[in-house]
Design an enzyme around this catalytic site. Sequence first.
Site, PDB file in Angstrom:
ATOM      1  CG  HIS A   1      -0.504   8.613   1.348  1.00 11.84           C
ATOM      2  ND1 HIS A   1      -1.369   7.449   1.436  1.00 11.84           N
ATOM      3  CD2 HIS A   1      -0.298   8.825   2.687  1.00 11.84           C
ATOM      4  CE1 HIS A   1      -1.742   7.055   2.781  1.00 11.84           C
ATOM      5  NE2 HIS A   1      -0.861   7.722   3.604  1.00 11.84           N
TER       6      HIS A   1
ATOM      7  CG  HIS B   1       2.611   5.680   5.792  1.00 12.35           C
ATOM      8  ND1 HIS B   1       2.078   5.753   7.222  1.00 12.35           N
ATOM      9  CD2 HIS B   1       1.575   6.491   5.144  1.00 12.35           C
ATOM     10  CE1 HIS B   1       0.933   6.268   7.572  1.00 12.35           C
ATOM     11  NE2 HIS B   1       0.580   6.801   6.078  1.00 12.35           N
TER      12      HIS B   1
ATOM     13  CG  HIS C   1      -1.740  -0.959   1.291  1.00  9.77           C
ATOM     14  ND1 HIS C   1      -2.841  -1.408   0.370  1.00  9.77           N
ATOM     15  CD2 HIS C   1      -1.958  -2.148   2.242  1.00  9.77           C
ATOM     16  CE1 HIS C   1      -3.592  -2.441   0.845  1.00  9.77           C
ATOM     17  NE2 HIS C   1      -2.887  -2.909   1.961  1.00  9.77           N
TER      18      HIS C   1
ATOM     19  CG  HIS D   1       0.148  10.732   6.296  1.00  8.86           C
ATOM     20  ND1 HIS D   1      -0.748   9.881   5.840  1.00  8.86           N
ATOM     21  CD2 HIS D   1       0.157  11.788   5.932  1.00  8.86           C
ATOM     22  CE1 HIS D   1      -1.467  10.886   5.073  1.00  8.86           C
ATOM     23  NE2 HIS D   1      -0.980  12.134   5.350  1.00  8.86           N
TER      24      HIS D   1
ATOM     25  CB  THR E   1      -6.165   8.469   4.806  1.00 12.91           C
ATOM     26  OG1 THR E   1      -4.799   7.721   4.823  1.00 12.91           O
ATOM     27  CG2 THR E   1      -5.940   9.951   5.427  1.00 12.91           C
ATOM     28  CB  THR E   2      -5.582   3.068   5.056  1.00 14.47           C
ATOM     29  OG1 THR E   2      -4.910   3.094   6.376  1.00 14.47           O
ATOM     30  CG2 THR E   2      -4.506   3.668   4.305  1.00 14.47           C
TER      31      THR E   2
ATOM     32  CD  GLU F   1      -3.984   9.771   2.085  1.00 17.06           C
ATOM     33  OE1 GLU F   1      -3.774   9.591   3.287  1.00 17.06           O
ATOM     34  OE2 GLU F   1      -4.616   8.902   1.590  1.00 17.06           O
TER      35      GLU F   1
HETATM   36 ZN   LIG Z   1      -0.824   7.900   5.471  1.00 12.94          ZN
END
Ligand SMILES: [Zn+2]
Length: 301
Positions: free
Chosen positions: A116, A114, A85, A139, A221-222, A126
């Site tokens: 995005h 991590h 992911h 993040h 957000t996941t 995001e």
């Molecule tokens: Zn994140």
Amino acid sequence: MNELIHLTLIIVALADSIITVRGQDFGYEGEEGPEHWGQKYEHCVGKHQSPINIDEHNVEEVVMLPLLYENFETESILSATNNGHTVQLRFESSDAPSVTGGPLLGEYQFAQMHFHWGANDEEGSENKINNQSFPMELHLLFYSSSYGSVKEASEHPDGLCVMAFLYRKSLEDNPNYVELITLLPQVNDAGHSVTLEKPITLNKLLPENRKFYYTYGGSLTTPPCTEVVTWIEFKDTIPLSHEQLETFRHLRTANSVLVRNFRPPQNLHGRIIRTNKDAVCNDAAFKNPWQNNQNQQRCRL
Ligand SMILES: [Zn+2]
């Protein structure tokens, strides 16, 4: 009878492994995409979801105590993993980085960080500012020291904090990212990890100016999209060159290219976004504004 017990143990073990992977069976397009997350994860259709669009003209300006960073100079980032992911950076250190102050009540400990990103330089973040996307977002996940772990903290409304940083495209490579980005090809395939020869400090990967930010109450957000996150979205951005951004876009999920791993902005549902003004503290209070109420009073709010 013994066989029955044995069978029961196998079933329990299987159920346990299913629970462990809960939250991993999601994607960013088609049947697994964000618009379907709510079918399996009820919190994903809640009213305090993240990310959001931050409309700069519709934020409340408030005076807050300064954010204080502990052990951001410690060489603590140890490994990078492609979990299918994102790329997740983990650390191991007896002196865990932590943060206090700002909108946070009490101390929050660093757990992991991590990224995005998008399929090109025009998308990837995001959270958005004035409906503008940025090419990548970082993040840093923290959990309240009142709880023993991220898992336990996730069960409390004040459990987690995400410090988020947006990237901007630069003409030159960012030298502070060369070490990390050079390692990325080793984790191109999902499930692969690499250990860093020399651990990196958090400070190296973050902008120097971490004074001003937006803050709001939201969620992961996941999936499972738990609504226990105090978001701190910094105004200063981190530069990365087009080539450096491209290296992330070569990573792979289990069966395709790992790009566009960002969730679209969610409805605010009346939430207020705040931005901070400087508080003026005397020296003693600045070192630990949350130590006691008197310290807070020594800051001119
Ligand atoms: Zn994140």
